[in-house]
Scaffold this active site. Sequence first.
Site, short mmCIF file in Angstrom:
data_model
loop_
_atom_site.label_atom_id
_atom_site.label_comp_id
_atom_site.label_asym_id
_atom_site.label_seq_id
_atom_site.Cartn_x
_atom_site.Cartn_y
_atom_site.Cartn_z
N CYS A 15 0.86 -1.23 0.10
CA CYS A 15 0.01 0.03 -0.08
C CYS A 15 0.99 1.14 0.16
O CYS A 15 1.34 1.61 -1.20
CB CYS A 15 -0.99 0.01 1.12
SG CYS A 15 -2.50 1.12 0.96
N HIS A 69 -3.66 -5.69 1.12
CA HIS A 69 -2.81 -5.80 2.29
C HIS A 69 -2.67 -7.49 3.09
O HIS A 69 -3.69 -7.92 3.78
CB HIS A 69 -3.72 -5.16 3.53
CG HIS A 69 -3.44 -3.58 3.34
ND1 HIS A 69 -2.42 -2.94 4.17
CD2 HIS A 69 -4.05 -2.52 2.84
CE1 HIS A 69 -2.56 -1.60 3.95
NE2 HIS A 69 -3.63 -1.47 3.09
N GLU A 104 -0.99 -8.56 5.16
CA GLU A 104 -0.81 -8.84 6.55
C GLU A 104 -2.13 -8.41 7.28
O GLU A 104 -2.22 -8.87 8.59
CB GLU A 104 0.14 -7.69 7.08
CG GLU A 104 -0.38 -6.08 7.43
CD GLU A 104 -0.58 -5.57 6.10
OE1 GLU A 104 -0.31 -6.17 4.78
OE2 GLU A 104 -1.02 -4.42 6.05
#
Lengths: 234, 85
Positions: free
Chosen positions: A86, A203, A205
């Site tokens: 990002c 994302h 994560e």
Amino acid sequence: MKFGVVVFPGSNCDYDCYHVLANVLQVNTVFLWHEEKDLRSCDCVILPGGFSYGDYLRTGAIARFSPIMQAIRDFIAQGGLVMGICNGFQILVESGLLPGALLPNITGRFICKYTYLRVENVHTPFTHLFTPGEVVKIPIAHHQGNFFMHSPDLLTLRKQEQVVFRYCGPHGERDPRFNPNGSLDDIAGIASANFRVLGMMPHPERCAEDILGSHDGRKIFFSLIQWLEERKSG
Amino acid sequence: MKCRGKIIVTLRPGVFDPQGVTIKSALHTLGYGETLEVKTGKFFEVILETESLEKAKERLQEMCDQLLANPVIEQYLLEVEEQSR
């Protein structure tokens, strides 16, 4: 094996990345403050999401001049592994470490939702555990993720198989309605020509544990870990 | 010598400008139906102390190339004048 998560003023996904690496995948992980000048012998560096320097001027434009970026530049020149997620991706394109630019979303809005991605290149340290064309579910959360580059550059990018992830439907189908932000060629993530630097808007994560609705993101980090392990033992 | 640089950064042709499109539709809503296109950009004023106007222009150009504009998507117009007291 050691991972480093860079912390810029305004990073806000740094702890999420740290959590996945240190707690979920249990690898040695350190935070690297943006004013540091060396990477403390990390084997892989993550540039996390967030709003570094308040997104002033252009997203990623100021973070690019942080002292740690010179160390990252040198690390990349030596073939080091770097992943920008990002805002991290925005910093990498502003730094010229990955090609292209990230424009405001075509919708004019911040978009926060799950997206489906097709893994287009499985011959990278980040994706070697995937099967070609595998579909993964990973969320996006950004205002400027509309990937852009001029057409001759796009031809080179495609030819060199640098497109790693594309937005798609649940079965891998490509259609404008599955492209959330207007990205050129449905591009969600690209790699450098040597495949050691990855930039992606979604994302991973945020989806590395079942409790979060998807664990597809874990496979990207796991690919990295396995790749590093194999290289160390080989 | 004190100089004032005025810099206008705009998107290069062919780069989509979602803010411009949104502003255009707002103008249409307000009754300005004659509006064909709106382009957005950024304006910077930089005051600097240099030995000459030429030197100021050279330095400002470097600032634009290095930081103020992203050459992949943006172009800029630069004007320099002596700052009047």
